[in-house]
Write a protein that holds these residues in place. Sequence first.
Motif, PDB file in Angstrom:
ATOM      1  N   ALA A 121      51.396  34.487  55.425  1.00 33.19           N
ATOM      2  CA  ALA A 121      51.484  34.986  54.056  1.00 33.19           C
ATOM      3  C   ALA A 121      50.819  36.345  53.866  1.00 33.19           C
ATOM      4  O   ALA A 121      49.889  36.730  54.579  1.00 33.19           O
ATOM      5  CB  ALA A 121      50.865  33.977  53.098  1.00 33.19           C
ATOM      6  N   GLU A 122      51.311  37.059  52.870  1.00 30.54           N
ATOM      7  CA  GLU A 122      50.666  38.261  52.378  1.00 30.54           C
ATOM      8  C   GLU A 122      49.565  37.799  51.428  1.00 30.54           C
ATOM      9  O   GLU A 122      49.835  37.052  50.485  1.00 30.54           O
ATOM     10  CB  GLU A 122      51.702  39.114  51.641  1.00 30.54           C
ATOM     11  CG  GLU A 122      51.206  40.447  51.144  1.00 30.54           C
ATOM     12  CD  GLU A 122      52.316  41.233  50.449  1.00 30.54           C
ATOM     13  OE1 GLU A 122      52.001  42.286  49.875  1.00 30.54           O
ATOM     14  OE2 GLU A 122      53.486  40.779  50.469  1.00 30.54           O
ATOM     15  N   VAL A 123      48.320  38.220  51.653  1.00 39.39           N
ATOM     16  CA  VAL A 123      47.170  37.656  50.938  1.00 39.39           C
ATOM     17  C   VAL A 123      46.546  38.668  49.991  1.00 39.39           C
ATOM     18  O   VAL A 123      46.342  39.834  50.342  1.00 39.39           O
ATOM     19  CB  VAL A 123      46.104  37.158  51.937  1.00 39.39           C
ATOM     20  CG1 VAL A 123      44.869  36.650  51.198  1.00 39.39           C
ATOM     21  CG2 VAL A 123      46.678  36.059  52.825  1.00 39.39           C
ATOM     22  N   TYR A 124      46.246  38.182  48.772  1.00 38.12           N
ATOM     23  CA  TYR A 124      45.556  38.982  47.764  1.00 38.12           C
ATOM     24  C   TYR A 124      44.315  38.228  47.302  1.00 38.12           C
ATOM     25  O   TYR A 124      44.362  37.027  47.076  1.00 38.12           O
ATOM     26  CB  TYR A 124      46.460  39.238  46.553  1.00 38.12           C
ATOM     27  CG  TYR A 124      47.682  40.060  46.846  1.00 38.12           C
ATOM     28  CD1 TYR A 124      47.694  41.440  46.644  1.00 38.12           C
ATOM     29  CD2 TYR A 124      48.846  39.443  47.321  1.00 38.12           C
ATOM     30  CE1 TYR A 124      48.832  42.192  46.912  1.00 38.12           C
ATOM     31  CE2 TYR A 124      49.983  40.187  47.585  1.00 38.12           C
ATOM     32  CZ  TYR A 124      49.967  41.557  47.382  1.00 38.12           C
ATOM     33  OH  TYR A 124      51.096  42.303  47.652  1.00 38.12           O
ATOM     34  N   ASN A 125      43.205  38.962  47.149  1.00 37.14           N
ATOM     35  CA  ASN A 125      41.959  38.375  46.670  1.00 37.14           C
ATOM     36  C   ASN A 125      41.826  38.660  45.177  1.00 37.14           C
ATOM     37  O   ASN A 125      41.588  39.800  44.769  1.00 37.14           O
ATOM     38  CB  ASN A 125      40.779  38.965  47.437  1.00 37.14           C
ATOM     39  CG  ASN A 125      39.443  38.393  47.005  1.00 37.14           C
ATOM     40  OD1 ASN A 125      39.361  37.583  46.076  1.00 37.14           O
ATOM     41  ND2 ASN A 125      38.376  38.809  47.663  1.00 37.14           N
ATOM     42  N   SER A 126      41.975  37.632  44.352  1.00 38.08           N
ATOM     43  CA  SER A 126      41.957  37.840  42.904  1.00 38.08           C
ATOM     44  C   SER A 126      40.581  38.208  42.362  1.00 38.08           C
ATOM     45  O   SER A 126      40.470  38.624  41.207  1.00 38.08           O
ATOM     46  CB  SER A 126      42.488  36.600  42.179  1.00 38.08           C
ATOM     47  OG  SER A 126      41.644  35.482  42.388  1.00 38.08           O
ATOM     48  N   ALA A 127      39.541  38.067  43.190  1.00 41.57           N
ATOM     49  CA  ALA A 127      38.198  38.453  42.742  1.00 41.57           C
ATOM     50  C   ALA A 127      38.126  39.947  42.438  1.00 41.57           C
ATOM     51  O   ALA A 127      37.300  40.384  41.638  1.00 41.57           O
ATOM     52  CB  ALA A 127      37.164  38.079  43.790  1.00 41.57           C
ATOM     53  N   THR A 128      39.009  40.729  43.053  1.00 42.61           N
ATOM     54  CA  THR A 128      39.024  42.179  42.858  1.00 42.61           C
ATOM     55  C   THR A 128      40.128  42.613  41.896  1.00 42.61           C
ATOM     56  O   THR A 128      40.346  43.811  41.711  1.00 42.61           O
ATOM     57  CB  THR A 128      39.224  42.891  44.200  1.00 42.61           C
ATOM     58  OG1 THR A 128      40.522  42.551  44.734  1.00 42.61           O
ATOM     59  CG2 THR A 128      38.165  42.480  45.208  1.00 42.61           C
ATOM     60  N   MET A 129      40.814  41.637  41.282  1.00 42.84           N
ATOM     61  CA  MET A 129      41.961  41.946  40.430  1.00 42.84           C
ATOM     62  C   MET A 129      41.701  41.502  38.987  1.00 42.84           C
ATOM     63  O   MET A 129      40.955  40.549  38.752  1.00 42.84           O
ATOM     64  CB  MET A 129      43.217  41.227  40.964  1.00 42.84           C
ATOM     65  CG  MET A 129      43.534  41.536  42.413  1.00 42.84           C
ATOM     66  SD  MET A 129      44.733  40.369  43.141  1.00 42.84           S
ATOM     67  CE  MET A 129      46.256  40.885  42.326  1.00 42.84           C
ATOM     68  N   ASN A 130      42.334  42.180  38.024  1.00 38.89           N
ATOM     69  CA  ASN A 130      42.310  41.695  36.653  1.00 38.89           C
ATOM     70  C   ASN A 130      43.548  40.845  36.400  1.00 38.89           C
ATOM     71  O   ASN A 130      44.430  40.734  37.270  1.00 38.89           O
ATOM     72  CB  ASN A 130      42.186  42.851  35.651  1.00 38.89           C
ATOM     73  CG  ASN A 130      43.333  43.846  35.748  1.00 38.89           C
ATOM     74  OD1 ASN A 130      44.495  43.453  35.930  1.00 38.89           O
ATOM     75  ND2 ASN A 130      43.024  45.134  35.628  1.00 38.89           N
ATOM     76  N   LEU A 131      43.640  40.246  35.209  1.00 36.00           N
ATOM     77  CA  LEU A 131      44.737  39.333  34.907  1.00 36.00           C
ATOM     78  C   LEU A 131      46.095  40.016  35.042  1.00 36.00           C
ATOM     79  O   LEU A 131      47.022  39.454  35.627  1.00 36.00           O
ATOM     80  CB  LEU A 131      44.576  38.776  33.490  1.00 36.00           C
ATOM     81  CG  LEU A 131      45.712  37.883  32.978  1.00 36.00           C
ATOM     82  CD1 LEU A 131      45.858  36.640  33.840  1.00 36.00           C
ATOM     83  CD2 LEU A 131      45.474  37.503  31.517  1.00 36.00           C
ATOM     84  N   VAL A 173      50.005  34.670  48.946  1.00 32.09           N
ATOM     85  CA  VAL A 173      48.864  33.854  48.520  1.00 32.09           C
ATOM     86  C   VAL A 173      47.911  34.737  47.730  1.00 32.09           C
ATOM     87  O   VAL A 173      47.480  35.790  48.201  1.00 32.09           O
ATOM     88  CB  VAL A 173      48.118  33.245  49.727  1.00 32.09           C
ATOM     89  CG1 VAL A 173      46.831  32.556  49.263  1.00 32.09           C
ATOM     90  CG2 VAL A 173      49.002  32.258  50.469  1.00 32.09           C
ATOM     91  N   ILE A 174      47.598  34.294  46.520  1.00 31.04           N
ATOM     92  CA  ILE A 174      46.595  34.960  45.691  1.00 31.04           C
ATOM     93  C   ILE A 174      45.466  33.957  45.508  1.00 31.04           C
ATOM     94  O   ILE A 174      45.651  32.914  44.887  1.00 31.04           O
ATOM     95  CB  ILE A 174      47.171  35.365  44.325  1.00 31.04           C
ATOM     96  CG1 ILE A 174      48.440  36.204  44.503  1.00 31.04           C
ATOM     97  CG2 ILE A 174      46.132  36.139  43.518  1.00 31.04           C
ATOM     98  CD1 ILE A 174      49.176  36.467  43.205  1.00 31.04           C
ATOM     99  N   TYR A 175      44.298  34.245  46.074  1.00 25.64           N
ATOM    100  CA  TYR A 175      43.220  33.254  46.055  1.00 25.64           C
ATOM    101  C   TYR A 175      41.954  33.823  45.439  1.00 25.64           C
ATOM    102  O   TYR A 175      41.716  35.031  45.481  1.00 25.64           O
ATOM    103  CB  TYR A 175      42.949  32.738  47.467  1.00 25.64           C
ATOM    104  CG  TYR A 175      42.078  33.626  48.326  1.00 25.64           C
ATOM    105  CD1 TYR A 175      40.790  33.234  48.686  1.00 25.64           C
ATOM    106  CD2 TYR A 175      42.531  34.867  48.784  1.00 25.64           C
ATOM    107  CE1 TYR A 175      39.978  34.040  49.469  1.00 25.64           C
ATOM    108  CE2 TYR A 175      41.736  35.677  49.566  1.00 25.64           C
ATOM    109  CZ  TYR A 175      40.456  35.260  49.909  1.00 25.64           C
ATOM    110  OH  TYR A 175      39.662  36.065  50.670  1.00 25.64           O
ATOM    111  N   ALA A 176      41.168  32.936  44.837  1.00 28.13           N
ATOM    112  CA  ALA A 176      39.912  33.334  44.205  1.00 28.13           C
ATOM    113  C   ALA A 176      38.861  33.539  45.294  1.00 28.13           C
ATOM    114  O   ALA A 176      38.108  32.623  45.641  1.00 28.13           O
ATOM    115  CB  ALA A 176      39.460  32.277  43.208  1.00 28.13           C
ATOM    116  N   GLY A 177      38.819  34.719  45.831  1.00 34.03           N
ATOM    117  CA  GLY A 177      38.004  34.993  47.013  1.00 34.03           C
ATOM    118  C   GLY A 177      36.516  34.844  46.836  1.00 34.03           C
ATOM    119  O   GLY A 177      35.782  34.668  47.809  1.00 34.03           O
ATOM    120  N   SER A 178      36.028  34.907  45.595  1.00 31.30           N
ATOM    121  CA  SER A 178      34.592  34.780  45.373  1.00 31.30           C
ATOM    122  C   SER A 178      34.122  33.334  45.454  1.00 31.30           C
ATOM    123  O   SER A 178      32.926  33.075  45.573  1.00 31.30           O
ATOM    124  CB  SER A 178      34.228  35.346  43.995  1.00 31.30           C
ATOM    125  OG  SER A 178      34.912  34.637  42.971  1.00 31.30           O
TER     126      SER A 178
END
Length: 258
Positions: free
Chosen positions: A56-66, A38-43
């Motif tokens: 799920a393995e979770v990623y916060n896209s607020a800290t990621m670039n495209l 799961v990649i979610y817009a954490g902000s």
Amino acid sequence: MNKRREANMKVYFIGAGAGDPDLLTIKGMKVLEKAEVVIYAGSLVNPAILDYAPQAEVYNSATMNLEEVLTTIEKAVKAEKIVARVHTGDPSLYGAIQEQIDYLKKQGIEYEIIPGVSSFLAAAAAMEREFTLPSVSQSLIITRLEGRTPVPARESLEKLAQHQTSMAIFLSVHMIGDVVKRLSKAYPISTPIAVVQKASWSDQRIVKGTLENIAAKVKEAKIKKTAMILVGDFLDSDYDKSKLYDKNFSHEFRKAEK
């Protein structure tokens, strides 16, 4: 990999809704329940949404670039994992999904988009108002003020305001003074306007006013982000009742009373 699992192998873009986790669609919930990444817009996305995907393995896209987002998606797909890319509201509105979709197309990666309940809809619900009132407004303009993302000159707030229809303005509450100045070039200064911060969240706040006083009220409330601006007479106006349920009006499913 069995046929049933193979049929599910794709990237799902999910609209998480305005904030209340119960506004997540059933379809979106079902995908999260089987997602492995799961990649979610954490902000912006309510973290309670993640409760549907404890596996799920979770990623916060607020800290990621495209590039980091796309690399994470591609690695997961190559590992034959189901990916849920979770955006706030509905991903078709200010969701930055097109650039992700275009990349997946080039890579031959299958995807599906699951719509969500946008904040402009949750804000109208919070206000207990209908955007399209008979004899008042039958159109809704969805827009934003330019910031780091430019807005085409033909879509300037001044030009859109000339229609004097119902309007929902995203991503602009921190510039409420400028918003009011531009709207006032077309809307009467007495036009009702409301700011709904974090619509549908437990800490939702509503500030009501007119173009004349809303900027001061918003400043006093210290609202600077995560808020929807609604403007138009639909917020406070007399209106005609709908013909759909008028006993004197006939349509395909009902005859008018004599």
